[in-house]
Write a protein that holds these residues in place. Structure first.
Motif, PDB file in Angstrom:
ATOM      1  N   ALA A 128       0.686  -1.293   0.171  1.00  0.00           N
ATOM      2  CA  ALA A 128      -0.038   0.004  -0.002  1.00  0.00           C
ATOM      3  C   ALA A 128       0.800   1.404   0.158  1.00  0.00           C
ATOM      4  O   ALA A 128       0.466   2.310  -0.744  1.00  0.00           O
ATOM      5  CB  ALA A 128      -1.095   0.064   1.268  1.00  0.00           C
ATOM      6  N   GLU A 129       2.064   1.251   0.935  1.00  0.00           N
ATOM      7  CA  GLU A 129       2.802   2.575   0.762  1.00  0.00           C
ATOM      8  C   GLU A 129       3.606   2.626  -0.725  1.00  0.00           C
ATOM      9  O   GLU A 129       3.723   3.819  -0.893  1.00  0.00           O
ATOM     10  CB  GLU A 129       3.754   2.431   1.919  1.00  0.00           C
ATOM     11  CG  GLU A 129       3.336   2.670   3.089  1.00  0.00           C
ATOM     12  CD  GLU A 129       2.736   3.953   3.176  1.00  0.00           C
ATOM     13  OE1 GLU A 129       3.373   5.061   3.028  1.00  0.00           O
ATOM     14  OE2 GLU A 129       1.383   4.156   3.627  1.00  0.00           O
ATOM     15  N   LYS A 148      -1.863  12.975  -1.520  1.00  0.00           N
ATOM     16  CA  LYS A 148      -1.519  12.842   0.014  1.00  0.00           C
ATOM     17  C   LYS A 148      -0.848  14.220   0.231  1.00  0.00           C
ATOM     18  O   LYS A 148      -1.075  14.549   1.439  1.00  0.00           O
ATOM     19  CB  LYS A 148      -0.316  11.712  -0.106  1.00  0.00           C
ATOM     20  CG  LYS A 148       0.064  11.282   1.240  1.00  0.00           C
ATOM     21  CD  LYS A 148       0.751  10.255   1.433  1.00  0.00           C
ATOM     22  CE  LYS A 148       1.488   9.697   2.534  1.00  0.00           C
ATOM     23  NZ  LYS A 148       0.501   8.651   3.240  1.00  0.00           N
ATOM     24  N   GLU A 163      -2.033  16.208   3.491  1.00  0.00           N
ATOM     25  CA  GLU A 163      -1.172  16.478   4.482  1.00  0.00           C
ATOM     26  C   GLU A 163      -0.817  18.204   4.730  1.00  0.00           C
ATOM     27  O   GLU A 163      -0.605  18.602   5.774  1.00  0.00           O
ATOM     28  CB  GLU A 163       0.182  15.721   4.225  1.00  0.00           C
ATOM     29  CG  GLU A 163      -0.098  14.491   4.467  1.00  0.00           C
ATOM     30  CD  GLU A 163       1.199  13.455   4.175  1.00  0.00           C
ATOM     31  OE1 GLU A 163       2.284  13.824   3.693  1.00  0.00           O
ATOM     32  OE2 GLU A 163       1.251  12.346   4.522  1.00  0.00           O
ATOM     33  N   LYS A 181      -4.520  13.239   6.705  1.00  0.00           N
ATOM     34  CA  LYS A 181      -3.970  11.992   6.241  1.00  0.00           C
ATOM     35  C   LYS A 181      -4.622  11.444   5.387  1.00  0.00           C
ATOM     36  O   LYS A 181      -6.041  11.420   5.340  1.00  0.00           O
ATOM     37  CB  LYS A 181      -4.080  11.069   7.715  1.00  0.00           C
ATOM     38  CG  LYS A 181      -3.382  11.796   8.992  1.00  0.00           C
ATOM     39  CD  LYS A 181      -3.415  10.364   9.870  1.00  0.00           C
ATOM     40  CE  LYS A 181      -2.649  11.193  11.366  1.00  0.00           C
ATOM     41  NZ  LYS A 181      -2.812  10.390  12.520  1.00  0.00           N
ATOM     42  N   LEU A 182      -4.052  10.826   4.316  1.00  0.00           N
ATOM     43  CA  LEU A 182      -4.429  10.020   3.592  1.00  0.00           C
ATOM     44  C   LEU A 182      -3.833   8.553   3.420  1.00  0.00           C
ATOM     45  O   LEU A 182      -2.333   8.622   3.448  1.00  0.00           O
ATOM     46  CB  LEU A 182      -4.142  10.538   2.057  1.00  0.00           C
ATOM     47  CG  LEU A 182      -4.526   9.717   0.917  1.00  0.00           C
ATOM     48  CD1 LEU A 182      -6.014   9.087   0.914  1.00  0.00           C
ATOM     49  CD2 LEU A 182      -4.580  10.300  -0.523  1.00  0.00           C
ATOM     50  N   ASN A 183      -4.597   7.459   3.705  1.00  0.00           N
ATOM     51  CA  ASN A 183      -4.078   5.947   3.808  1.00  0.00           C
ATOM     52  C   ASN A 183      -4.408   5.331   2.952  1.00  0.00           C
ATOM     53  O   ASN A 183      -5.732   5.250   2.380  1.00  0.00           O
ATOM     54  CB  ASN A 183      -4.185   5.612   5.160  1.00  0.00           C
ATOM     55  CG  ASN A 183      -3.493   6.407   6.355  1.00  0.00           C
ATOM     56  OD1 ASN A 183      -2.333   6.572   6.155  1.00  0.00           O
ATOM     57  ND2 ASN A 183      -4.051   6.818   7.440  1.00  0.00           N
ATOM     58  N   ILE A 184      -4.128   4.389   2.468  1.00  0.00           N
ATOM     59  CA  ILE A 184      -4.534   3.326   1.524  1.00  0.00           C
ATOM     60  C   ILE A 184      -4.368   2.085   2.266  1.00  0.00           C
ATOM     61  O   ILE A 184      -3.270   1.602   2.962  1.00  0.00           O
ATOM     62  CB  ILE A 184      -3.589   3.401   0.315  1.00  0.00           C
ATOM     63  CG1 ILE A 184      -3.609   4.522  -0.640  1.00  0.00           C
ATOM     64  CG2 ILE A 184      -3.904   2.114  -0.831  1.00  0.00           C
ATOM     65  CD1 ILE A 184      -4.954   4.899  -0.961  1.00  0.00           C
ATOM     66  N   GLU A 185      -5.398   1.312   2.225  1.00  0.00           N
ATOM     67  CA  GLU A 185      -5.380  -0.261   2.750  1.00  0.00           C
ATOM     68  C   GLU A 185      -5.614  -1.010   1.478  1.00  0.00           C
ATOM     69  O   GLU A 185      -6.738  -0.793   0.861  1.00  0.00           O
ATOM     70  CB  GLU A 185      -6.363  -0.476   3.708  1.00  0.00           C
ATOM     71  CG  GLU A 185      -6.058   0.340   4.791  1.00  0.00           C
ATOM     72  CD  GLU A 185      -7.008   0.140   6.041  1.00  0.00           C
ATOM     73  OE1 GLU A 185      -7.882  -0.587   6.031  1.00  0.00           O
ATOM     74  OE2 GLU A 185      -6.741   0.952   7.000  1.00  0.00           O
ATOM     75  N   ALA A 207      -9.295   3.897   0.096  1.00  0.00           N
ATOM     76  CA  ALA A 207      -8.666   5.051   0.363  1.00  0.00           C
ATOM     77  C   ALA A 207      -9.126   5.750   1.587  1.00  0.00           C
ATOM     78  O   ALA A 207     -10.564   5.987   1.695  1.00  0.00           O
ATOM     79  CB  ALA A 207      -8.585   5.851  -0.918  1.00  0.00           C
ATOM     80  N   GLN A 216      -8.567  11.522   6.171  1.00  0.00           N
ATOM     81  CA  GLN A 216      -9.016  12.173   7.410  1.00  0.00           C
ATOM     82  C   GLN A 216      -8.555  13.653   7.694  1.00  0.00           C
ATOM     83  O   GLN A 216      -7.638  14.025   7.295  1.00  0.00           O
ATOM     84  CB  GLN A 216      -8.255  11.334   8.582  1.00  0.00           C
ATOM     85  CG  GLN A 216      -8.514  11.614  10.053  1.00  0.00           C
ATOM     86  CD  GLN A 216      -7.822  10.827  10.866  1.00  0.00           C
ATOM     87  OE1 GLN A 216      -7.797   9.668  10.955  1.00  0.00           O
ATOM     88  NE2 GLN A 216      -6.906  11.794  11.787  1.00  0.00           N
TER      89      GLN A 216
END
Length: 158
Positions: free
Chosen positions: A103-104, A130, A134, A139-143, A151, A154
């Motif tokens: 994911a990263e 991202k 930021e 925050k932007l996270n991917i799983e 996606a 937050q």
């Protein structure tokens, strides 16, 4: 974006309305891609102090990625919720290809999720999204779970 020389026009923004506008503007493409959209809001109006234009660009990028890379004839879920003074926007779709990467890795500049694909784009979309998130303190996270791509954006609530 990464140089920090981007000017933000921070104001109180209705995130629900902004997300709704993004979805409406891409509705034709969503239908053309044979996707069924399921959108759920925890509240009609959810406010945050953000740059509306740049946040719209984040939503546009994430939804365009969903359109480009989702398996046809699948459902896409977009949930906007409030949790502990945070705003969460969660977008989930089923990938049309095997996601054989971490994911990263997908945030690396010029990194393309599917090594064999030949669609348009520079691969910069998620890296820019991202950075925009930021810069606004979010925050932007991917799983990734099998073929499920999620996606998660937050922001702090206004």
């Amino acid at each position: 974006m990464s140089s920090g020389s981007v000017e933000l026009n921070i104001e109180k923004v209705d995130v629900a309305a902004l997300l709704e506008q993004s979805i409406a503007e891409l509705d034709e493409k969503i239908k053309k891609a044979s996707l069924t959209l399921r959108v759920k809001y925890s509240n009609k109006h959810i406010y945050a102090n953000l740059d509306g234009k740049k946040t719209w660009r984040v939503f546009e990028n994430l939804i365009n990625n969903i359109i480009k890379y989702s398996a046809p004839n699948t459902r896409v879920y977009i949930n906007l919720m409030e949790e502990d003074n945070k705003i969460l926007i969660v977008m989930k779709n089923i990938s049309s290809y095997e996601m054989d990467f971490d994911a990263e890795e997908i945030f690396e500049r010029f990194k393309r999720g599917d090594k064999s694909r030949n669609t348009e784009g520079s691969g910069l979309g998620l890296a820019i999204a991202k950075s925009i998130v930021e810069l606004q303190g979010g925050k932007l996270n991917i799983e990734i779970d099998g073929d499920l791509f999620k996606a998660i954006v937050q922001f702090s609530q206004a």
